[in-house]
Design a protein around this motif. Structure first.
Motif, PDB file in Angstrom:
ATOM      1  N   CYS A 137      -8.527   4.514  -2.747  1.00 53.72           N
ATOM      2  CA  CYS A 137      -7.442   3.637  -2.279  1.00 53.72           C
ATOM      3  C   CYS A 137      -7.183   3.839  -0.794  1.00 53.72           C
ATOM      4  O   CYS A 137      -6.824   2.892  -0.092  1.00 53.72           O
ATOM      5  CB  CYS A 137      -6.158   3.917  -3.057  1.00 53.72           C
TER       6      CYS A 137
ATOM      7  N   ASP B 260      -1.805   1.051 -12.348  1.00 48.52           N
ATOM      8  CA  ASP B 260      -2.348   2.137 -11.529  1.00 48.52           C
ATOM      9  C   ASP B 260      -3.816   2.387 -11.842  1.00 48.52           C
ATOM     10  O   ASP B 260      -4.632   2.562 -10.936  1.00 48.52           O
ATOM     11  CB  ASP B 260      -1.543   3.430 -11.748  1.00 48.52           C
TER      12      ASP B 260
ATOM     13  N   ARG C 273       0.829  -1.209   0.000  1.00 48.70           N
ATOM     14  CA  ARG C 273       0.000   0.000   0.000  1.00 48.70           C
ATOM     15  C   ARG C 273       0.861   1.255   0.000  1.00 48.70           C
ATOM     16  O   ARG C 273       0.607   2.190  -0.769  1.00 48.70           O
ATOM     17  CB  ARG C 273      -0.948  -0.004   1.204  1.00 48.70           C
TER      18      ARG C 273
ATOM     19  N   ARG D 199       2.531   1.650  -3.477  1.00 43.54           N
ATOM     20  CA  ARG D 199       1.581   1.990  -4.546  1.00 43.54           C
ATOM     21  C   ARG D 199       1.021   3.400  -4.381  1.00 43.54           C
ATOM     22  O   ARG D 199       0.899   4.144  -5.340  1.00 43.54           O
ATOM     23  CB  ARG D 199       0.439   0.970  -4.582  1.00 43.54           C
ATOM     24  N   LEU D 200       0.686   3.787  -3.151  1.00 37.20           N
ATOM     25  CA  LEU D 200       0.162   5.139  -2.924  1.00 37.20           C
ATOM     26  C   LEU D 200       1.219   6.196  -3.224  1.00 37.20           C
ATOM     27  O   LEU D 200       0.901   7.246  -3.793  1.00 37.20           O
ATOM     28  CB  LEU D 200      -0.352   5.286  -1.501  1.00 37.20           C
TER      29      LEU D 200
ATOM     30  N   VAL E  86      -4.546  12.959  -9.585  1.00 36.87           N
ATOM     31  CA  VAL E  86      -5.397  11.797  -9.336  1.00 36.87           C
ATOM     32  C   VAL E  86      -5.925  11.825  -7.904  1.00 36.87           C
ATOM     33  O   VAL E  86      -5.199  12.107  -6.962  1.00 36.87           O
ATOM     34  CB  VAL E  86      -4.605  10.499  -9.593  1.00 36.87           C
ATOM     35  N   ASP E  87      -7.189  11.522  -7.774  1.00 31.70           N
ATOM     36  CA  ASP E  87      -7.801  11.431  -6.452  1.00 31.70           C
ATOM     37  C   ASP E  87      -7.646   9.999  -5.942  1.00 31.70           C
ATOM     38  O   ASP E  87      -8.235   9.067  -6.477  1.00 31.70           O
ATOM     39  CB  ASP E  87      -9.282  11.802  -6.549  1.00 31.70           C
ATOM     40  N   CYS E  88      -6.831   9.828  -4.937  1.00 33.49           N
ATOM     41  CA  CYS E  88      -6.545   8.498  -4.377  1.00 33.49           C
ATOM     42  C   CYS E  88      -7.472   8.162  -3.223  1.00 33.49           C
ATOM     43  O   CYS E  88      -7.204   7.225  -2.475  1.00 33.49           O
ATOM     44  CB  CYS E  88      -5.101   8.439  -3.896  1.00 33.49           C
ATOM     45  N   TYR E  89      -8.546   8.902  -3.064  1.00 37.27           N
ATOM     46  CA  TYR E  89      -9.422   8.722  -1.911  1.00 37.27           C
ATOM     47  C   TYR E  89      -9.916   7.283  -1.783  1.00 37.27           C
ATOM     48  O   TYR E  89      -9.934   6.731  -0.686  1.00 37.27           O
ATOM     49  CB  TYR E  89     -10.605   9.685  -1.990  1.00 37.27           C
TER      50      TYR E  89
ATOM     51  N   MET F 276      -6.926   1.815  -9.201  1.00 36.79           N
ATOM     52  CA  MET F 276      -7.864   2.880  -8.840  1.00 36.79           C
ATOM     53  C   MET F 276      -9.313   2.425  -9.082  1.00 36.79           C
ATOM     54  O   MET F 276     -10.193   2.685  -8.262  1.00 36.79           O
ATOM     55  CB  MET F 276      -7.568   4.143  -9.642  1.00 36.79           C
TER      56      MET F 276
ATOM     57  N   LEU G  27       1.306   6.538  -6.954  1.00 33.74           N
ATOM     58  CA  LEU G  27       0.112   7.229  -7.441  1.00 33.74           C
ATOM     59  C   LEU G  27       0.170   8.724  -7.153  1.00 33.74           C
ATOM     60  O   LEU G  27      -0.167   9.539  -8.003  1.00 33.74           O
ATOM     61  CB  LEU G  27      -1.148   6.629  -6.800  1.00 33.74           C
ATOM     62  N   ILE G  28       0.610   9.077  -5.975  1.00 36.83           N
ATOM     63  CA  ILE G  28       0.663  10.485  -5.588  1.00 36.83           C
ATOM     64  C   ILE G  28       1.753  11.221  -6.374  1.00 36.83           C
ATOM     65  O   ILE G  28       1.537  12.331  -6.856  1.00 36.83           O
ATOM     66  CB  ILE G  28       0.892  10.626  -4.069  1.00 36.83           C
TER      67      ILE G  28
END
Length: 147
Positions: free
Chosen positions: A100, A117, A81, A84-85, A95-98, A121, A88-89
């Motif tokens: 995840c 990715d 996690r 990957r986060l 990108v809104d990772c909310y 998502m 993504l960030i």
């Protein structure tokens, strides 16, 4: 036949070499330019620790909920996690990772560790929808019980 090789790191290690003499000579020459097994493993662990530190720093501002699962699952999934986060960030700043951030099932992260990715998502959004629907159903059930 086993040959003792002194590696580039200065450590000596035994290697079982097969093949023709020319192949064995080529292998010996190459092995002398590499690190021994212990040094190689130590280098890889140091690289992994440095990468984990960078990932942790990248997501340190996020308030991540704790993962659920067995101790081994949680440990492995936390690494997945975080990595990957962080990717993504860093790579998709818009990108809104909310979705995840809301996934707390360690098994979910482990099962989806190889997704792209975009697919990750989408899977997180789907899991978030299922979790929301389950929460709504539970609250409706509770209201009917108290009524």
């Amino acid at each position: 036949m086993e040959q003792r090789i002194i590696h580039a790191c200065g450590h000596e290690q035994g290697h079982y070499l097969t093949g023709f003499d020319s192949q064995q000579e080529r292998k010996v020459k190459w092995l002398k330019t590499t690190s021994c097994r212990d040094c190689f493993v130590a280098e890889k662990r140091a690289e992994e620790a440095a990468a984990a530190a960078l990932s942790n720093a990248a997501i340190s501002h996020l308030d991540l909920p704790p993962l659920t699962g067995t101790d081994r699952q949680v440990s492995w999934a936390s690494t997945i996690r975080t990595k990957r986060l962080a990717v993504l960030i860093n790579s998709n700043s818009g990108v809104d990772c909310y979705a995840c951030l809301q996934v707390t099932d360690a098994k979910w992260w482990i099962d989806r560790r190889d997704l792209t990715d975009v697919d990750l998502m989408a899977a997180a959004a789907q899991a978030s929808e299922v979790q929301s629907a389950t929460a709504v159903t539970a609250s409706i059930t509770d209201m009917h019980r108290t009524a």
